[in-house]
Each structure stands twice: as structure tokens, then as C-alpha cells.
Scaffold this motif. Structure first.
Motif, mmCIF file in Angstrom:
data_model
loop_
_atom_site.group_PDB
_atom_site.id
_atom_site.type_symbol
_atom_site.label_atom_id
_atom_site.label_comp_id
_atom_site.label_asym_id
_atom_site.label_seq_id
_atom_site.Cartn_x
_atom_site.Cartn_y
_atom_site.Cartn_z
ATOM 1 N N LEU A 1 0.761 -1.160 -0.038
ATOM 2 C CA LEU A 1 0.113 -0.029 -0.066
ATOM 3 C C LEU A 1 0.798 1.329 0.017
ATOM 4 C CD1 LEU A 1 -2.847 1.481 0.184
ATOM 5 C CD2 LEU A 1 -2.551 1.064 2.739
ATOM 6 N N ASP A 2 1.683 1.420 0.824
ATOM 7 C CA ASP A 2 2.836 2.415 0.940
ATOM 8 C C ASP A 2 3.446 2.554 -0.361
ATOM 9 O OD1 ASP A 2 1.898 3.186 3.650
ATOM 10 O OD2 ASP A 2 3.669 2.222 4.527
ATOM 11 N N THR A 3 3.849 1.462 -0.733
ATOM 12 C CA THR A 3 4.882 1.764 -2.190
ATOM 13 C C THR A 3 4.031 2.317 -3.226
ATOM 14 O OG1 THR A 3 6.163 -0.254 -1.298
ATOM 15 C CG2 THR A 3 6.044 0.290 -3.642
ATOM 16 N N ALA A 4 2.782 1.638 -3.297
ATOM 17 C CA ALA A 4 1.647 1.988 -4.316
ATOM 18 C C ALA A 4 1.335 3.599 -4.242
ATOM 19 C CB ALA A 4 0.488 1.047 -4.489
ATOM 20 N N LEU A 5 1.126 3.951 -3.055
ATOM 21 C CA LEU A 5 0.642 5.261 -2.871
ATOM 22 C C LEU A 5 1.790 6.226 -3.322
ATOM 23 C CD1 LEU A 5 -1.527 5.040 0.238
ATOM 24 C CD2 LEU A 5 -2.284 5.318 -2.041
ATOM 25 N N ASP A 6 2.921 5.778 -2.801
ATOM 26 C CA ASP A 6 4.191 6.739 -3.077
ATOM 27 C C ASP A 6 4.459 6.892 -4.692
ATOM 28 O OD1 ASP A 6 4.483 7.299 -0.255
ATOM 29 O OD2 ASP A 6 6.109 5.780 -0.088
ATOM 30 N N ARG B 1 0.530 -10.696 -13.351
ATOM 31 C CA ARG B 1 -0.810 -10.650 -13.988
ATOM 32 C C ARG B 1 -0.697 -9.781 -15.017
ATOM 33 N NH1 ARG B 1 -5.467 -10.363 -9.991
ATOM 34 N NH2 ARG B 1 -6.512 -10.193 -12.397
ATOM 35 N N VAL B 2 -0.023 -8.809 -14.828
ATOM 36 C CA VAL B 2 0.206 -7.664 -15.866
ATOM 37 C C VAL B 2 1.665 -7.674 -16.256
ATOM 38 C CG1 VAL B 2 0.128 -4.926 -16.415
ATOM 39 C CG2 VAL B 2 -1.524 -5.992 -14.795
ATOM 40 N N ALA B 3 1.770 -8.363 -17.535
ATOM 41 C CA ALA B 3 3.003 -8.501 -18.094
ATOM 42 C C ALA B 3 3.678 -7.604 -18.870
ATOM 43 C CB ALA B 3 3.026 -10.077 -19.115
ATOM 44 N N THR B 4 2.854 -6.686 -19.214
ATOM 45 C CA THR B 4 3.470 -5.548 -20.007
ATOM 46 C C THR B 4 3.032 -4.388 -19.270
ATOM 47 O OG1 THR B 4 1.628 -5.870 -21.614
ATOM 48 C CG2 THR B 4 3.820 -6.885 -22.022
ATOM 49 N N PRO B 5 3.145 -3.709 -18.291
ATOM 50 C CA PRO B 5 2.616 -2.596 -17.735
ATOM 51 C C PRO B 5 3.534 -1.365 -18.578
ATOM 52 C CG PRO B 5 4.610 -3.526 -16.354
ATOM 53 C CD PRO B 5 4.127 -4.499 -17.448
ATOM 54 N N ALA B 6 2.527 -0.407 -18.350
ATOM 55 C CA ALA B 6 3.070 0.786 -18.873
ATOM 56 C C ALA B 6 4.350 1.554 -18.274
ATOM 57 C CB ALA B 6 2.149 2.020 -18.901
ATOM 58 N N PHE B 7 5.210 2.009 -19.244
ATOM 59 C CA PHE B 7 6.475 2.521 -18.819
ATOM 60 C C PHE B 7 6.556 3.344 -17.728
ATOM 61 C CE2 PHE B 7 9.921 5.634 -19.063
ATOM 62 C CZ PHE B 7 10.853 4.524 -18.898
ATOM 63 N N PRO B 8 5.518 4.642 -17.857
ATOM 64 C CA PRO B 8 5.388 5.347 -16.596
ATOM 65 C C PRO B 8 5.079 4.657 -15.413
ATOM 66 C CG PRO B 8 4.316 6.474 -18.402
ATOM 67 C CD PRO B 8 4.505 4.788 -18.779
ATOM 68 N N THR B 9 4.261 3.730 -15.277
ATOM 69 C CA THR B 9 4.094 2.880 -14.074
ATOM 70 C C THR B 9 5.469 2.301 -13.620
ATOM 71 O OG1 THR B 9 1.758 2.764 -14.968
ATOM 72 C CG2 THR B 9 2.537 1.344 -13.273
ATOM 73 N N ILE B 10 6.019 1.848 -14.449
ATOM 74 C CA ILE B 10 7.183 1.169 -14.099
ATOM 75 C C ILE B 10 8.260 1.963 -13.546
ATOM 76 C CG2 ILE B 10 9.127 -0.563 -14.624
ATOM 77 C CD1 ILE B 10 6.279 -1.694 -14.045
ATOM 78 N N ALA B 11 8.558 3.392 -14.505
ATOM 79 C CA ALA B 11 9.469 4.250 -13.871
ATOM 80 C C ALA B 11 8.958 4.649 -12.428
ATOM 81 C CB ALA B 11 9.468 5.135 -14.906
ATOM 82 N N ALA B 12 7.737 5.037 -12.064
ATOM 83 C CA ALA B 12 7.459 5.461 -10.938
ATOM 84 C C ALA B 12 7.667 4.626 -9.780
ATOM 85 C CB ALA B 12 5.919 6.007 -10.976
ATOM 86 N N ILE B 13 7.370 3.094 -9.990
ATOM 87 C CA ILE B 13 7.629 2.245 -9.064
ATOM 88 C C ILE B 13 9.075 1.937 -8.809
ATOM 89 C CG2 ILE B 13 7.337 -0.211 -8.369
ATOM 90 C CD1 ILE B 13 4.863 -0.033 -10.131
ATOM 91 N N ALA B 14 10.074 1.894 -9.786
ATOM 92 C CA ALA B 14 11.201 1.754 -9.672
ATOM 93 C C ALA B 14 11.851 2.970 -8.956
ATOM 94 C CB ALA B 14 11.896 1.746 -10.926
ATOM 95 N N ASP B 15 11.530 4.280 -9.217
ATOM 96 C CA ASP B 15 12.071 5.373 -8.459
ATOM 97 C C ASP B 15 11.718 5.374 -6.815
ATOM 98 O OD1 ASP B 15 13.121 8.050 -8.325
ATOM 99 O OD2 ASP B 15 11.039 8.662 -8.065
#
Length: 100
Positions: free
Chosen positions: A31-36, A51-65
Motif C-alpha cells: 500500500l505505501d509503495t503504491a501510494l508513493d 498478471r500484468v506482463a506488459t505494464p506502462a512505462f510510466p508506471t514502472i518508472a514511478a515504482i522503480a523510483d
């Protein structure tokens, strides 16, 4: 828009991505990770579970950050060969680098 079926390689990359994000998240709550990262906890759960094998680049960039992982690390992990080693880039090929 018609979405083409995922190949087995797409599915495997999605599973690798999910495993990498779970490892990087460690004890931090989903939850904290997702909200951040400004994504829904459900989206993060689906990505981490593969389950989402090809997520959007901005989503992955935000989570990785948020998790402190470089996009280079993400790229290397999801594109490693089946044997588990990091792919080598021939000296005469162009090198691509994702901005982090």
C-alpha cells in the motif's frame, strides 16, 4: 483496439519484473509503495504477481523510483537469458540506456 496475445517470452518477462519489484520492496508495504508511486495497490499487486506482463512505462518508472531501483536494473533483469546470466552486448552494436 485489439490487443495481441502475449507470447511466452512476454509472460516470463512480466514474471521477472514482478519478482524484481517484490524483492526491491522488501518489508515495505504494498500500500505505501503504491501510494508513493501514485499507482493503485491493485495495479502494483497485479504487476508483482505477473498478471500484468506488459505494464506502462510510466508506471514502472514511478515504482522503480520509489523503490530506488534504476531502470537499467529493471531492463537487465527482464531481458536476461533463460540461463540466468545478464545479456552481453556485442561491442559493435548500439547500446541503449534507459534514463533513470
Amino acid at each position: 483496439m485489439v490487443r495481441l496475445p502475449l507470447t511466452p517470452a512476454d509472460v516470463e518477462r512480466g514474471q521477472r519484473l514482478g519478482a524484481l519489484l517484490r524483492r526491491a520492496r522488501g518489508e515495505r508495504s504494498m500500500l505505501d509503495t503504491a501510494l508513493d508511486a501514485r499507482v493503485s495497490p491493485e495495479t502494483l499487486r497485479k504487476i508483482e504477481s505477473g498478471r500484468v506482463a506488459t505494464p506502462a512505462f510510466p508506471t514502472i518508472a514511478a515504482i522503480a523510483d520509489v523503490l530506488g531501483i534504476s531502470l537499467d536494473e529493471v531492463w537487465a533483469e527482464i531481458n536476461r537469458p533463460m540461463g540466468g546470466t545478464t545479456p552481453s552486448i556485442p561491442d559493435d552494436s548500439p547500446r541503449e540506456r534507459l534514463a533513470s
